[in-house]
Design a protein around this motif. Structure first.
Motif, PDB file in Angstrom:
ATOM      1  N   ILE A  47      32.989  32.192 -73.206  1.00 28.61           N
ATOM      2  CA  ILE A  47      33.294  30.878 -73.753  1.00 28.61           C
ATOM      3  C   ILE A  47      34.802  30.663 -73.742  1.00 28.61           C
ATOM      4  CG2 ILE A  47      33.059  29.329 -75.714  1.00 28.61           C
ATOM      5  CD1 ILE A  47      30.408  30.125 -74.481  1.00 28.61           C
ATOM      6  N   VAL A  48      35.233  29.568 -73.163  1.00 28.01           N
ATOM      7  CA  VAL A  48      36.666  29.250 -73.119  1.00 28.01           C
ATOM      8  C   VAL A  48      37.082  28.729 -74.497  1.00 28.01           C
ATOM      9  CG1 VAL A  48      38.467  27.863 -72.023  1.00 28.01           C
ATOM     10  CG2 VAL A  48      36.522  28.680 -70.676  1.00 28.01           C
ATOM     11  N   VAL A  49      37.947  29.470 -75.180  1.00 28.93           N
ATOM     12  CA  VAL A  49      38.275  29.139 -76.564  1.00 28.93           C
ATOM     13  C   VAL A  49      39.646  28.491 -76.729  1.00 28.93           C
ATOM     14  CG1 VAL A  49      36.802  30.960 -77.471  1.00 28.93           C
ATOM     15  CG2 VAL A  49      39.194  31.448 -77.011  1.00 28.93           C
ATOM     16  N   GLU A  50      40.489  28.584 -75.715  1.00 28.09           N
ATOM     17  CA  GLU A  50      41.793  27.934 -75.849  1.00 28.09           C
ATOM     18  C   GLU A  50      42.429  27.726 -74.488  1.00 28.09           C
ATOM     19  OE1 GLU A  50      46.184  28.347 -77.963  1.00 28.09           O
ATOM     20  OE2 GLU A  50      44.556  29.603 -78.671  1.00 28.09           O
ATOM     21  N   SER A  51      43.122  26.594 -74.384  1.00 25.82           N
ATOM     22  CA  SER A  51      43.942  26.295 -73.214  1.00 25.82           C
ATOM     23  C   SER A  51      45.389  26.298 -73.676  1.00 25.82           C
ATOM     24  CB  SER A  51      43.566  24.924 -72.633  1.00 25.82           C
ATOM     25  OG  SER A  51      44.480  24.537 -71.637  1.00 25.82           O
ATOM     26  N   SER A  52      46.219  27.104 -73.049  1.00 24.92           N
ATOM     27  CA  SER A  52      47.601  27.241 -73.509  1.00 24.92           C
ATOM     28  C   SER A  52      48.515  27.586 -72.343  1.00 24.92           C
ATOM     29  CB  SER A  52      47.684  28.337 -74.588  1.00 24.92           C
ATOM     30  OG  SER A  52      49.021  28.577 -74.957  1.00 24.92           O
ATOM     31  N   THR A  53      49.776  27.229 -72.497  1.00 25.07           N
ATOM     32  CA  THR A  53      50.774  27.636 -71.505  1.00 25.07           C
ATOM     33  C   THR A  53      51.404  28.964 -71.895  1.00 25.07           C
ATOM     34  OG1 THR A  53      52.471  26.330 -72.658  1.00 25.07           O
ATOM     35  CG2 THR A  53      51.299  25.260 -70.842  1.00 25.07           C
ATOM     36  N   GLU A  54      51.054  29.458 -73.076  1.00 28.60           N
ATOM     37  CA  GLU A  54      51.608  30.718 -73.553  1.00 28.60           C
ATOM     38  C   GLU A  54      50.833  31.912 -73.002  1.00 28.60           C
ATOM     39  OE1 GLU A  54      52.460  31.040 -77.735  1.00 28.60           O
ATOM     40  OE2 GLU A  54      52.484  28.865 -77.960  1.00 28.60           O
ATOM     41  N   LEU A  55      51.539  33.039 -72.907  1.00 29.27           N
ATOM     42  CA  LEU A  55      50.909  34.307 -72.548  1.00 29.27           C
ATOM     43  C   LEU A  55      50.824  35.160 -73.801  1.00 29.27           C
ATOM     44  CD1 LEU A  55      52.672  35.175 -69.155  1.00 29.27           C
ATOM     45  CD2 LEU A  55      50.321  34.401 -69.486  1.00 29.27           C
ATOM     46  N   TYR A  56      49.623  35.634 -74.110  1.00 31.15           N
ATOM     47  CA  TYR A  56      49.427  36.426 -75.310  1.00 31.15           C
ATOM     48  C   TYR A  56      49.371  37.910 -74.961  1.00 31.15           C
ATOM     49  CZ  TYR A  56      48.400  31.976 -77.519  1.00 31.15           C
ATOM     50  OH  TYR A  56      48.495  30.697 -77.982  1.00 31.15           O
ATOM     51  N   GLU A  57      50.141  38.670 -75.681  1.00 33.10           N
ATOM     52  CA  GLU A  57      50.256  40.102 -75.419  1.00 33.10           C
ATOM     53  C   GLU A  57      48.903  40.798 -75.538  1.00 33.10           C
ATOM     54  OE1 GLU A  57      52.843  43.963 -77.011  1.00 33.10           O
ATOM     55  OE2 GLU A  57      53.138  41.982 -77.896  1.00 33.10           O
ATOM     56  N   ASP A 114      33.547  26.254 -60.432  1.00 28.39           N
ATOM     57  CA  ASP A 114      33.887  24.908 -59.977  1.00 28.39           C
ATOM     58  C   ASP A 114      34.846  24.209 -60.924  1.00 28.39           C
ATOM     59  OD1 ASP A 114      32.275  25.083 -57.697  1.00 28.39           O
ATOM     60  OD2 ASP A 114      30.493  24.487 -58.822  1.00 28.39           O
ATOM     61  N   SER A 115      34.660  24.415 -62.202  1.00 20.43           N
ATOM     62  CA  SER A 115      35.523  23.773 -63.203  1.00 20.43           C
ATOM     63  C   SER A 115      35.486  24.585 -64.491  1.00 20.43           C
ATOM     64  CB  SER A 115      35.065  22.334 -63.477  1.00 20.43           C
ATOM     65  OG  SER A 115      33.752  22.327 -64.015  1.00 20.43           O
ATOM     66  N   ILE A 116      36.428  24.282 -65.375  1.00 21.22           N
ATOM     67  CA  ILE A 116      36.488  24.953 -66.673  1.00 21.22           C
ATOM     68  C   ILE A 116      36.543  23.890 -67.760  1.00 21.22           C
ATOM     69  CG2 ILE A 116      37.839  26.465 -68.175  1.00 21.22           C
ATOM     70  CD1 ILE A 116      38.807  27.956 -65.774  1.00 21.22           C
ATOM     71  N   VAL A 117      35.686  24.029 -68.769  1.00 20.70           N
ATOM     72  CA  VAL A 117      35.645  23.081 -69.882  1.00 20.70           C
ATOM     73  C   VAL A 117      35.892  23.853 -71.179  1.00 20.70           C
ATOM     74  CG1 VAL A 117      34.259  21.382 -71.139  1.00 20.70           C
ATOM     75  CG2 VAL A 117      34.001  21.622 -68.653  1.00 20.70           C
ATOM     76  N   LEU A 118      36.839  23.378 -71.970  1.00 22.20           N
ATOM     77  CA  LEU A 118      37.170  24.025 -73.231  1.00 22.20           C
ATOM     78  C   LEU A 118      35.951  24.058 -74.144  1.00 22.20           C
ATOM     79  CD1 LEU A 118      39.659  25.266 -74.642  1.00 22.20           C
ATOM     80  CD2 LEU A 118      40.055  23.035 -75.704  1.00 22.20           C
ATOM     81  N   GLY A 128      47.508  24.798 -64.127  1.00 22.20           N
ATOM     82  CA  GLY A 128      48.768  24.966 -64.841  1.00 22.20           C
ATOM     83  C   GLY A 128      48.649  25.514 -66.242  1.00 22.20           C
ATOM     84  N   CYS A 129      47.434  25.836 -66.680  1.00 20.86           N
ATOM     85  CA  CYS A 129      47.232  26.368 -68.032  1.00 20.86           C
ATOM     86  C   CYS A 129      46.538  27.726 -67.971  1.00 20.86           C
ATOM     87  CB  CYS A 129      46.392  25.406 -68.876  1.00 20.86           C
ATOM     88  SG  CYS A 129      47.237  23.890 -69.325  1.00 20.86           S
ATOM     89  N   ASN A 130      46.667  28.468 -69.049  1.00 18.86           N
ATOM     90  CA  ASN A 130      45.962  29.733 -69.205  1.00 18.86           C
ATOM     91  C   ASN A 130      44.727  29.468 -70.066  1.00 18.86           C
ATOM     92  OD1 ASN A 130      48.108  31.040 -67.854  1.00 18.86           O
ATOM     93  ND2 ASN A 130      49.241  31.184 -69.766  1.00 18.86           N
ATOM     94  N   MET A 131      43.555  29.649 -69.466  1.00 19.05           N
ATOM     95  CA  MET A 131      42.302  29.382 -70.155  1.00 19.05           C
ATOM     96  C   MET A 131      41.749  30.704 -70.696  1.00 19.05           C
ATOM     97  SD  MET A 131      42.397  26.164 -69.446  1.00 19.05           S
ATOM     98  CE  MET A 131      40.810  25.499 -69.964  1.00 19.05           C
TER      99      MET A 131
END
Length: 242
Positions: free
Chosen positions: A121-131, A142-146, A111-114
């Motif tokens: 490197i995953v730098v942010e988890s957000s529900t927003e879409l960045y242009e 298998d999984s994503i860790v911030l 449910g989030c945009n990683m």
């Protein structure tokens, strides 16, 4: 006479803290009003607005030069920002250079945009879409860790994604999604048009040609096949959706 001397001495001692507190209040007033920052100039920030950067760095809309220089946190962790340098132009101006991370894409996860950078490197988890940041589809994990690296098996894929997204910016291509199939063939999604690029170590020529074709794709629905393109336009085929 002895009693009178003691009273005067006690009176003088009582005045010392009053004078000291008065001095502190006056000094605080001078610092607050004379060193209140009236102008902040930013260089290098594209992801955030100037107002957003001010809030993230200082926590308030109007920082103070003396207070920030003395006790301010100059190394705040800010998503999408590698680092920033604050230069004080006394008494009331800041010049801030922002060094942004090279965000190359995002993956939808739970449910989030990683969002991840050029190194995966995953730098942010957000529900927003960045242009300007495309969705990346087809990577196996298998999984994503911030703040950790995406474990996708082959790290070279991140360099490929970086090369692609840099070309998107260079050629002003409106790509909103990049799909990698199991053989690492690349498909771009540009609105209602899918662009099949195939599997290659270098997509520069194909993307340059796509830039020339892009205006003619407006309003169309279908698939543009460029897998076999090597510089001959006849090898480009567009198939409309039924």
């Amino acid at each position: 006479m002895t009693i009178k001397v003691k009273k005067k001495r006690n009176k003088k001692l009582w005045l010392i803290p009053v004078v000291f507190v008065t001095f502190l209040v006056a000094a605080a007033g001078v610092i607050y009003f004379e060193f209140k920052v009236t102008e902040i100039t930013y260089v290098g920030n594209e992801h955030y607005s100037d107002e957003q950067m001010t809030e993230k760095i200082f926590g308030i809309s109007t920082p103070n030069a003396v207070i920030f220089s003395a006790v301010g946190n100059k190394n705040k962790t800010i998503p999408f920002i590698e680092k920033y340098d604050v230069e004080v132009d006394w008494p009331d101006r800041f010049y801030i250079t922002v060094y942004e991370k090279a965000i190359v894409g995002y993956i939808k996860y739970m449910g989030c945009n990683m969002y991840f950078d050029k190194d995966g490197i995953v730098v942010e988890s957000s529900t927003e879409l960045y242009e300007g940041v495309p969705e990346i589809v087809g990577l196996s994990f298998d999984s994503i860790v911030l703040n950790s690296k995406l474990e996708v098996g082959d790290d070279s894929i991140f360099q490929q994604i970086l090369d692609l997204t840099q070309s998107f910016d260079k050629y002003e291509l409106g790509v909103n999604k990049v799909y990698f199939d199991s053989s690492l063939n690349v498909i771009l999604y540009m609105g209602d048009v899918k662009v099949c690029l195939g599997n290659s170590k270098d997509y520069t020529d194909k993307l340059f040609e796509l830039k020339q074709i892009q205006p003619g794709l407006a309003g169309l629905k279908g698939t543009l096949h460029m897998e076999d393109y090597t510089g001959n336009n006849s090898s480009i085929i567009f198939k409309k959706d039924n």
